[in-house]
Design a protein around this motif. Sequence first.
Motif, PDB file in Angstrom:
ATOM      1  N   MET A   1       0.829  -1.379   0.013  1.00 45.22           N
ATOM      2  CA  MET A   1      -0.143   0.060   0.041  1.00 45.22           C
ATOM      3  C   MET A   1       0.789   1.330  -0.119  1.00 45.22           C
ATOM      4  SD  MET A   1      -3.101  -1.179   0.221  1.00 45.22           S
ATOM      5  CE  MET A   1      -3.602  -2.997   0.275  1.00 45.22           C
TER       6      MET A   1
ATOM      7  N   ALA B   1       0.378   7.558   2.938  1.00 42.47           N
ATOM      8  CA  ALA B   1      -0.417   8.391   2.586  1.00 42.47           C
ATOM      9  C   ALA B   1       0.315   9.703   2.615  1.00 42.47           C
ATOM     10  CB  ALA B   1      -1.450   8.398   3.550  1.00 42.47           C
TER      11      ALA B   1
ATOM     12  N   ILE C   1      -6.722  10.136   3.184  1.00 47.28           N
ATOM     13  CA  ILE C   1      -7.148   9.236   2.005  1.00 47.28           C
ATOM     14  C   ILE C   1      -8.109   8.049   2.593  1.00 47.28           C
ATOM     15  CG2 ILE C   1      -5.008   7.819   2.040  1.00 47.28           C
ATOM     16  CD1 ILE C   1      -5.938   9.353  -1.237  1.00 47.28           C
TER      17      ILE C   1
ATOM     18  N   GLU D   1      -8.762   4.319   1.627  1.00 46.56           N
ATOM     19  CA  GLU D   1      -8.338   3.319   0.739  1.00 46.56           C
ATOM     20  C   GLU D   1      -9.478   2.355   0.790  1.00 46.56           C
ATOM     21  OE1 GLU D   1      -3.476   3.098   0.994  1.00 46.56           O
ATOM     22  OE2 GLU D   1      -4.659   1.377   1.621  1.00 46.56           O
TER      23      GLU D   1
ATOM     24  N   ASP E   1     -10.235  -1.421  -0.545  1.00 44.99           N
ATOM     25  CA  ASP E   1      -9.475  -2.751  -1.050  1.00 44.99           C
ATOM     26  C   ASP E   1     -10.634  -3.839  -1.647  1.00 44.99           C
ATOM     27  OD1 ASP E   1      -8.173  -5.114  -1.265  1.00 44.99           O
ATOM     28  OD2 ASP E   1      -7.564  -5.295   0.755  1.00 44.99           O
TER      29      ASP E   1
ATOM     30  N   ASP F   1     -17.517   3.845  -1.617  1.00 40.46           N
ATOM     31  CA  ASP F   1     -17.839   4.454  -2.859  1.00 40.46           C
ATOM     32  C   ASP F   1     -18.713   3.459  -3.676  1.00 40.46           C
ATOM     33  OD1 ASP F   1     -17.753   4.907  -5.736  1.00 40.46           O
ATOM     34  OD2 ASP F   1     -15.922   5.899  -5.468  1.00 40.46           O
TER      35      ASP F   1
ATOM     36  N   LYS G   1     -10.435  11.933  -0.448  1.00 37.59           N
ATOM     37  CA  LYS G   1     -10.136  11.104  -1.625  1.00 37.59           C
ATOM     38  C   LYS G   1     -10.497   9.608  -1.375  1.00 37.59           C
ATOM     39  CE  LYS G   1      -7.155  14.151  -4.156  1.00 37.59           C
ATOM     40  NZ  LYS G   1      -5.829  14.188  -4.402  1.00 37.59           N
ATOM     41  N   ARG G   2     -10.928   8.855  -2.212  1.00 39.00           N
ATOM     42  CA  ARG G   2     -11.029   7.425  -2.202  1.00 39.00           C
ATOM     43  C   ARG G   2      -9.986   6.819  -3.279  1.00 39.00           C
ATOM     44  NH1 ARG G   2     -14.618   9.670   1.255  1.00 39.00           N
ATOM     45  NH2 ARG G   2     -16.115   8.246   1.648  1.00 39.00           N
ATOM     46  N   ASN G   3      -9.150   6.177  -2.665  1.00 44.33           N
ATOM     47  CA  ASN G   3      -8.136   5.426  -3.482  1.00 44.33           C
ATOM     48  C   ASN G   3      -8.449   3.862  -3.453  1.00 44.33           C
ATOM     49  OD1 ASN G   3      -5.702   4.792  -4.684  1.00 44.33           O
ATOM     50  ND2 ASN G   3      -4.486   5.169  -3.085  1.00 44.33           N
ATOM     51  N   ILE G   4      -8.774   3.241  -4.722  1.00 42.97           N
ATOM     52  CA  ILE G   4      -9.140   2.131  -5.016  1.00 42.97           C
ATOM     53  C   ILE G   4      -8.049   1.164  -5.262  1.00 42.97           C
ATOM     54  CG2 ILE G   4     -10.769   0.594  -6.237  1.00 42.97           C
ATOM     55  CD1 ILE G   4     -11.973   3.106  -4.986  1.00 42.97           C
ATOM     56  N   ILE G   5      -7.807   0.116  -4.209  1.00 41.88           N
ATOM     57  CA  ILE G   5      -6.762  -0.774  -4.455  1.00 41.88           C
ATOM     58  C   ILE G   5      -7.207  -2.176  -5.169  1.00 41.88           C
ATOM     59  CG2 ILE G   5      -4.983  -1.871  -3.272  1.00 41.88           C
ATOM     60  CD1 ILE G   5      -4.784   1.065  -2.591  1.00 41.88           C
TER      61      ILE G   5
END
Length: 368
Positions: A1, A4, A8, A10, A12, A45, A363-367
């Motif tokens: 990962m 940051a 954020i 994240e 998963d 999301d 913010k969304r961070n898509i893993i």
Amino acid sequence: MPKALETILELDLKALTNNFDYLKSKLSNNVKFMAVVKAFAYGSDACVVAKHLQHLDVDYLAVAYTNEGVALREAGITKPILVLHPQPVNFKSLIKHCLEPSLYSAKVLNEFIAIATTEKQTNYPVHIKFNTGLNRLGFWESDANYIISKLQDTEVVKVNSIFSHLAASEDLNETEFTLNQIKTFKTIAQDFISEIGYTPMLHMCNTSGLLNYPEAHFDMVRSGIGLYGFGNSAHENKFLKPIATLKSIISQIHRIEKGETVGYNRAYISDSFIKTATIPIGHADGIGRQYGNGNGFVTINNQKAFIIGNVCMDMIMVDITNIDCKEGDEVIVFDKNTTAEDFASTANTISYEIITSISRRIKRNIIK
Ligand SMILES: *Cc1c(COP(=O)(O)O)cnc(C)c1O
């Protein structure tokens, strides 16, 4: 990962797949899976989560309100979508977007039939909600004859399912109450089906119902919290993985002398020299004021740093006196180790509340 560089959230998707597979493994092959993606998929999301679940071939999706379903359609979701709590003012839009309403009272049933008639619909799929003890939404058992007489008068709608909702499926001290709800629902469903002359699907279980009451799976289950990684029990939490990690960074470090105060209303008064870190996340981001004043904590370099003073709108200050850290270092609010449930418990609330509160500005961070 990645580390940051700002606040954020994240998400998963592998964890989501794990949870979906685990929950499905509890079902017989003929039981359908409805994924509950209301409230932005529990604060994550909704479009990303619904797309992933559609890719995993989920059978149904559910949202609470019509605009949530419209957003999914606009994002290209084609699976059937149940709207759990639609308001008649939105029925036209609901029909336009092929969303399926829960009809829970005579008023909404009649208003839906009227609008579906104007919109020239036939056999429009609807879902009839019965109250069996939660006392929140739903027809009463004694309304069944009224509903059936209305439905027999019209070709406009067709009942796709009959459903109810459990009040305490996670609480094993309430087993007797839950079993009674299940029994009442069975009686309602049998009578309804014998009168209406066809067999709608039946469903009753949320995540804890799915896990604790296999005898109540019927034709479909409706699972939300489990997909996001929480099973409402220490045992089930071992098999589920929280999909969301909330991270931030240290914006600035302050040295506070004895007698100085920290934050609004001077709520924290130092009785010795301390060091504090200011973190760019506050009550506007979902970290409510109840986490302040020593209740909630974040994790910095594997050590607990408690929130001191009042939570501000955009920031919190945490005690780092005994933590080796510097400006720019990563801060974990919750992750797979210190979970959102652990964090929520510091303010006497539940995973559902903290995860659904995380504001849209993060913010969304898509893993993947
Ligand atoms: C939110 C909701 C669910 C999902 O409940 P979880 O406990 O998150 O699995 C299921 N059914 C209804 C009617 C709901 O409102």
